[in-house]
Scaffold this active site. Structure first.
Site, PDB file in Angstrom:
ATOM      1  N   ASN A  26      19.878  43.690  11.489  1.00  0.00           N
ATOM      2  CA  ASN A  26      19.073  44.064  10.315  1.00  0.00           C
ATOM      3  C   ASN A  26      17.989  43.007  10.168  1.00  0.00           C
ATOM      4  O   ASN A  26      18.038  41.963  10.830  1.00  0.00           O
ATOM      5  CB  ASN A  26      19.938  44.178   9.056  1.00  0.00           C
ATOM      6  CG  ASN A  26      20.688  42.911   8.760  1.00  0.00           C
ATOM      7  OD1 ASN A  26      20.097  41.871   8.484  1.00  0.00           O
ATOM      8  ND2 ASN A  26      22.018  42.960   8.835  1.00  0.00           N
ATOM      9  N   ASP A  68      26.610  44.431  15.373  1.00  0.00           N
ATOM     10  CA  ASP A  68      26.103  43.125  14.933  1.00  0.00           C
ATOM     11  C   ASP A  68      27.280  42.182  14.610  1.00  0.00           C
ATOM     12  O   ASP A  68      27.350  41.046  15.115  1.00  0.00           O
ATOM     13  CB  ASP A  68      25.231  43.360  13.680  1.00  0.00           C
ATOM     14  CG  ASP A  68      24.375  42.175  13.296  1.00  0.00           C
ATOM     15  OD1 ASP A  68      24.358  41.175  14.051  1.00  0.00           O
ATOM     16  OD2 ASP A  68      23.716  42.247  12.241  1.00  0.00           O
TER      17      ASP A  68
HETATM   18  N1  AR6 Z   1      30.031  47.802  21.393  1.00  0.00           N
HETATM   19  C1  AR6 Z   1      29.199  48.834  21.652  1.00  0.00           C
HETATM   20  N2  AR6 Z   1      28.754  49.679  20.703  1.00  0.00           N
HETATM   21  C2  AR6 Z   1      29.195  49.472  19.447  1.00  0.00           C
HETATM   22  C3  AR6 Z   1      30.062  48.419  19.090  1.00  0.00           C
HETATM   23  C4  AR6 Z   1      30.481  47.549  20.134  1.00  0.00           C
HETATM   24  N3  AR6 Z   1      31.297  46.516  19.923  1.00  0.00           N
HETATM   25  N4  AR6 Z   1      30.297  48.484  17.752  1.00  0.00           N
HETATM   26  C5  AR6 Z   1      29.613  49.551  17.289  1.00  0.00           C
HETATM   27  N5  AR6 Z   1      28.961  50.151  18.310  1.00  0.00           N
HETATM   28  P1  AR6 Z   1      25.708  49.971  14.165  1.00  0.00           P
HETATM   29  P2  AR6 Z   1      22.932  50.495  13.317  1.00  0.00           P
HETATM   30  C6  AR6 Z   1      28.064  51.327  18.284  1.00  0.00           C
HETATM   31  O1  AR6 Z   1      26.233  50.515  12.877  1.00  0.00           O
HETATM   32  O2  AR6 Z   1      23.239  51.922  13.089  1.00  0.00           O
HETATM   33  C7  AR6 Z   1      24.865  46.332  10.886  1.00  0.00           C
HETATM   34  O3  AR6 Z   1      25.519  45.999   9.700  1.00  0.00           O
HETATM   35  C8  AR6 Z   1      28.243  52.302  17.146  1.00  0.00           C
HETATM   36  O4  AR6 Z   1      29.246  53.273  17.465  1.00  0.00           O
HETATM   37  O5  AR6 Z   1      26.297  48.734  14.695  1.00  0.00           O
HETATM   38  O6  AR6 Z   1      21.677  50.140  14.052  1.00  0.00           O
HETATM   39  C9  AR6 Z   1      23.558  45.599  11.049  1.00  0.00           C
HETATM   40  O7  AR6 Z   1      23.619  44.301  10.508  1.00  0.00           O
HETATM   41  C10 AR6 Z   1      26.855  52.937  17.082  1.00  0.00           C
HETATM   42  O8  AR6 Z   1      26.742  54.016  18.015  1.00  0.00           O
HETATM   43  O9  AR6 Z   1      24.100  49.704  14.080  1.00  0.00           O
HETATM   44  C11 AR6 Z   1      22.621  46.472  10.287  1.00  0.00           C
HETATM   45  O10 AR6 Z   1      22.670  46.211   8.895  1.00  0.00           O
HETATM   46  C12 AR6 Z   1      25.915  51.828  17.528  1.00  0.00           C
HETATM   47  O11 AR6 Z   1      26.753  50.834  18.116  1.00  0.00           O
HETATM   48  C13 AR6 Z   1      23.136  47.860  10.552  1.00  0.00           C
HETATM   49  O12 AR6 Z   1      24.515  47.704  10.849  1.00  0.00           O
HETATM   50  C14 AR6 Z   1      25.105  51.202  16.415  1.00  0.00           C
HETATM   51  O13 AR6 Z   1      25.858  51.142  15.221  1.00  0.00           O
HETATM   52  C15 AR6 Z   1      22.481  48.478  11.755  1.00  0.00           C
HETATM   53  O14 AR6 Z   1      22.905  49.811  11.890  1.00  0.00           O
END
Ligand code: AR6
Length: 168
Positions: free
Chosen positions: A19, A29
């Site tokens: 973020n 993250d």
């Molecule tokens: N390895 C691979 N993919 C993952 C993992 C992992 N360990 N964990 C989650 N995913 P998101 P965004 C996938 O929510 O939508 C955070 O709080 C998940 O299934 O991580 O860009 C940040 O600080 C999804 O398909 O990111 C921001 O505030 C993808 O990664 C916000 O979330 C992205 O999910 C960003 O939201």
């Protein structure tokens, strides 16, 4: 393509769906900061204290150490929050991939892995996001020598099948 936890990959860099604050969060993250340890957060704090006092704008990217991760670097990018698709979300998501890949090229990195930027907490529809990811990565690879390898990471089976279908 890879199915599983991006923090386990030993590509030169992994990309973080961060973020603007750059100081951690949930989703991928949180997983990256947990697995990589405090060095990554320290590097992000330094960026905030110097070049990015107002945080990292949506669509842009920065690079830090990977701390204790197998990957040497983390490229942090801020995806758009999905708002129905009429607030520049597709262009901003494309910028995330372009700017992350540009940083990888500038740092002469051979391999980089991406999660599905914006497709978790930020609510971007996964099929559209996958199409943009595949399109931007292919376009970049055609025009640049580095990186040589780009891995798209799916966290679950459904996301993996979607990527397979999209990349076909
Ligand atoms: N390895 C691979 N993919 C993952 C993992 C992992 N360990 N964990 C989650 N995913 P998101 P965004 C996938 O929510 O939508 C955070 O709080 C998940 O299934 O991580 O860009 C940040 O600080 C999804 O398909 O990111 C921001 O505030 C993808 O990664 C916000 O979330 C992205 O999910 C960003 O939201």
């Amino acid at each position: 393509m890879y199915r599983g936890d991006i923090t386990r990959l030993d590509t030169d860099a992994i990309v973080n769906a961060a973020n603007s604050g750059l100081l951690g969060g949930g989703g991928v993250d949180g997983a990256i900061h947990r697995a990589g340890g405090p060095e990554i957060l320290e590097a992000c704090r330094r960026l905030r204290a110097t070049s990015l006092p107002d945080g990292l704008p949506t669509g842009e990217a920065v690079i830090t150490t990977g701390g204790r991760l197998p990957a040497r670097y983390v490229i942090h990018t801020v995806g758009p929050v999905w708002n129905g698709g009429h607030r520049q979300e597709p262009a901003l998501l494309a910028s995330c991939y372009q700017n992350s890949l540009r940083l990888a090229a500038e740092n002469n990195l051979r391999s980089v892995a991406f999660p599905g930027i914006s497709t978790g907490i930020y609510g971007y529809p996964k099929p559209e996001a996958a199409r943009i990811a595949v399109r931007e990565i292919r376009a970049f690879l055609e025009q640049h020598e580095q990186p040589q390898e780009v891995v798209l990471v799916a966290f679950d089976e459904e996301a993996y099948r979607l990527l397979e279908h999209t990349a076909r």
